[in-house]
Design an enzyme around this catalytic site. Structure first.
Site, PDB file in Angstrom:
ATOM      1  N   SER A 134      18.743  84.860  54.363  1.00  0.00           N
ATOM      2  CA  SER A 134      18.838  83.816  55.402  1.00  0.00           C
ATOM      3  C   SER A 134      20.218  83.189  55.549  1.00  0.00           C
ATOM      4  O   SER A 134      20.455  82.484  56.526  1.00  0.00           O
ATOM      5  CB  SER A 134      17.845  82.697  55.113  1.00  0.00           C
ATOM      6  OG  SER A 134      16.646  82.954  55.774  1.00  0.00           O
ATOM      7  N   LYS A 177      21.975  83.651  58.691  1.00  0.00           N
ATOM      8  CA  LYS A 177      21.670  82.818  59.870  1.00  0.00           C
ATOM      9  C   LYS A 177      22.863  81.929  60.229  1.00  0.00           C
ATOM     10  O   LYS A 177      23.063  81.584  61.394  1.00  0.00           O
ATOM     11  CB  LYS A 177      20.415  81.968  59.607  1.00  0.00           C
ATOM     12  CG  LYS A 177      19.122  82.816  59.474  1.00  0.00           C
ATOM     13  CD  LYS A 177      17.933  81.971  59.066  1.00  0.00           C
ATOM     14  CE  LYS A 177      16.583  82.645  59.219  1.00  0.00           C
ATOM     15  NZ  LYS A 177      16.191  83.581  58.184  1.00  0.00           N
ATOM     16  N   TYR A 191      18.506  91.411  63.455  1.00  0.00           N
ATOM     17  CA  TYR A 191      18.213  90.311  62.528  1.00  0.00           C
ATOM     18  C   TYR A 191      18.081  90.832  61.091  1.00  0.00           C
ATOM     19  O   TYR A 191      18.676  90.292  60.154  1.00  0.00           O
ATOM     20  CB  TYR A 191      16.920  89.606  62.980  1.00  0.00           C
ATOM     21  CG  TYR A 191      16.355  88.629  61.979  1.00  0.00           C
ATOM     22  CD1 TYR A 191      16.878  87.353  61.843  1.00  0.00           C
ATOM     23  CD2 TYR A 191      15.293  88.996  61.142  1.00  0.00           C
ATOM     24  CE1 TYR A 191      16.361  86.465  60.903  1.00  0.00           C
ATOM     25  CE2 TYR A 191      14.777  88.112  60.206  1.00  0.00           C
ATOM     26  CZ  TYR A 191      15.315  86.851  60.089  1.00  0.00           C
ATOM     27  OH  TYR A 191      14.811  85.976  59.155  1.00  0.00           O
ATOM     28  N   TYR A 220      15.563  74.822  54.328  1.00  0.00           N
ATOM     29  CA  TYR A 220      14.201  74.882  54.878  1.00  0.00           C
ATOM     30  C   TYR A 220      13.511  73.521  54.759  1.00  0.00           C
ATOM     31  O   TYR A 220      14.136  72.490  54.986  1.00  0.00           O
ATOM     32  CB  TYR A 220      13.359  75.971  54.187  1.00  0.00           C
ATOM     33  CG  TYR A 220      14.078  77.242  53.902  1.00  0.00           C
ATOM     34  CD1 TYR A 220      14.582  78.021  54.948  1.00  0.00           C
ATOM     35  CD2 TYR A 220      14.256  77.698  52.602  1.00  0.00           C
ATOM     36  CE1 TYR A 220      15.238  79.217  54.690  1.00  0.00           C
ATOM     37  CE2 TYR A 220      14.914  78.888  52.343  1.00  0.00           C
ATOM     38  CZ  TYR A 220      15.402  79.631  53.384  1.00  0.00           C
ATOM     39  OH  TYR A 220      16.045  80.791  53.122  1.00  0.00           O
ATOM     40  N   VAL A 232      16.503  84.056  50.565  1.00  0.00           N
ATOM     41  CA  VAL A 232      15.530  84.517  49.569  1.00  0.00           C
ATOM     42  C   VAL A 232      16.079  85.613  48.639  1.00  0.00           C
ATOM     43  O   VAL A 232      15.391  86.051  47.728  1.00  0.00           O
ATOM     44  CB  VAL A 232      14.182  84.968  50.201  1.00  0.00           C
ATOM     45  CG1 VAL A 232      13.433  83.796  50.811  1.00  0.00           C
ATOM     46  CG2 VAL A 232      14.371  86.094  51.195  1.00  0.00           C
TER      47      VAL A 232
HETATM   48  N1  GLN Z   1      14.876  88.347  55.889  1.00  0.00           N
HETATM   49  C1  GLN Z   1      14.093  87.220  55.429  1.00  0.00           C
HETATM   50  C2  GLN Z   1      12.932  86.986  56.372  1.00  0.00           C
HETATM   51  O1  GLN Z   1      13.097  87.158  57.550  1.00  0.00           O
HETATM   52  C3  GLN Z   1      14.976  86.008  55.353  1.00  0.00           C
HETATM   53  C4  GLN Z   1      14.232  84.796  54.861  1.00  0.00           C
HETATM   54  C5  GLN Z   1      15.004  83.901  53.959  1.00  0.00           C
HETATM   55  O2  GLN Z   1      16.001  84.236  53.336  1.00  0.00           O
HETATM   56  N2  GLN Z   1      14.476  82.709  53.826  1.00  0.00           N
HETATM   57  O3  GLN Z   1      11.850  86.633  55.967  1.00  0.00           O
END
Ligand code: GLN
Length: 306
Positions: free
Chosen positions: A62, A65, A186, A238, A256
């Site tokens: 993530s 992002k 993505y 988050y 994650v």
């Molecule tokens: N690729 C992961 C997902 O889309 C990214 C989520 C994350 O790092 N929180 O679920």
């Protein structure tokens, strides 16, 4: 001094790796040794300090992002980006669909899956993945960043939830690019391999308002860096963002894969790697390292300056 603080922070936080687990909903990430923990700090005056597993490659997940948001702000502009994505913390899990169905609004912010998939849908028509890779390498000052094919394939074969999010967004008219191409884009961005040191490099560029210190090369407009850092502060961890802001007080973004990107504005970039995650998807031991560093170096944005 910084070196000693980092070493002590890692040593103190190490037992906490037992309190979390690596993300296993992406099977390839579940194979990572959860006992790893590393930190890197890069300062504006050219200092670079590492402790623990700071050079181990892991999946950015993530944290990409932030890169997508920065690229979209640069290429598509603020108005376009925030026409369909909000700027508010969601209070829900990063992969939640709840609000997409019950509220009329768009994704709450660009740091959760629905928001990032929407941001990526703006990027798909205007920038190639190869250009995004080059952009990522420049921002992290790390030419070795590559796509981890195994992680990419592992996530693509477990994409149902993100696919559901993306098609719901298409149904609402939020996503107008091809959904499958957007999802591929993505997941590719999530599958880049970085180190804690690469994240510290990226944090350093953000701390310096988009300019690479030393070379003077501008990679981001100052406004882009400001918007990105603000969204990281309010939404980057988050549904744990509020607690993290109180306890650590450094704009950060977790993934994650176990990474955390942190920006102590005008002072330093910090990168963390600790794949044992708490229930919200944040690195358990990594957050502890940041808590120690923040306290010992007085990095909280509202630290007592007296
Ligand atoms: N690729 C992961 C997902 O889309 C990214 C989520 C994350 O790092 N929180 O679920």
């Amino acid at each position: 001094m910084i070196q000693t603080i980092l070493e002590q922070a890692v040593e103190q936080a190490l037992p906490a790796v037992e309190l979390g687990e690596p993300a296993s909903y992406i099977p390839e990430l579940g194979k990572v040794d959860k006992r790893q923990l590393g930190v890197c700090v890069r300062t504006l005056d050219g200092g670079r300090f590492c402790a623990g597993d700071a050079q181990v490659r892991f999946s950015i997940q993530s944290i990409s992002k932030v890169i997508s948001l920065a690229a979209a702000l640069e290429r598509c502009g603020f108005e376009t980006v925030f026409s369909q994505v909000g700027m508010e913390p969601s209070g829900d899990a990063f992969n939640s669909l709840v609000r997409l169905e019950t509220s009329e609004s768009c994704p709450s912010n660009p740091m959760i899956n629905s928001g990032a998939i929407t941001v990526d849908s703006y990027l798909v028509p205007v920038i190639s993945f190869e250009e995004m890779l080059a952009f990522t390498r420049a921002l992290c000052m790390d030419e070795d960043i590559c796509l981890d094919e195994r992680v990419y394939r592992s996530e693509m074969s477990n994409i149902s939830r993100n696919r559901a999010i993306a098609y719901l967004l298409e149904n609402k008219g939020v996503i107008r690019s091809d959904v499958e191409r957007t999802l591929e884009f993505y997941v590719r961005m999530c599958s880049l391999s970085v180190t804690a040191e690469s994240l510290a490099g990226f944090g350093l560029v953000l701390a310096n308002s988009g300019v690479v210190p030393g070379t003077g090369r501008r990679l981001l407009k100052a406004e882009t860096a400001r918007v990105v850092k603000t969204i990281m502060l309010t939404c980057g961890m988050y549904d744990g963002s509020g607690c993290f802001a109180v306890r650590v007080g450094i704009p950060s973004k977790s993934g994650v894969g176990g990474g955390i990107l942190s920006v102590a504005d005008r002072r330093m970039g910090i990168g963390i790697f600790g794949p044992a995650l708490d229930r919200k998807g944040n690195s358990v031991a990594g957050v502890k390292v940041l808590e120690t560093i923040s306290a010992r170096m007085n990095l909280h944005i509202f630290a007592d300056q007296a």
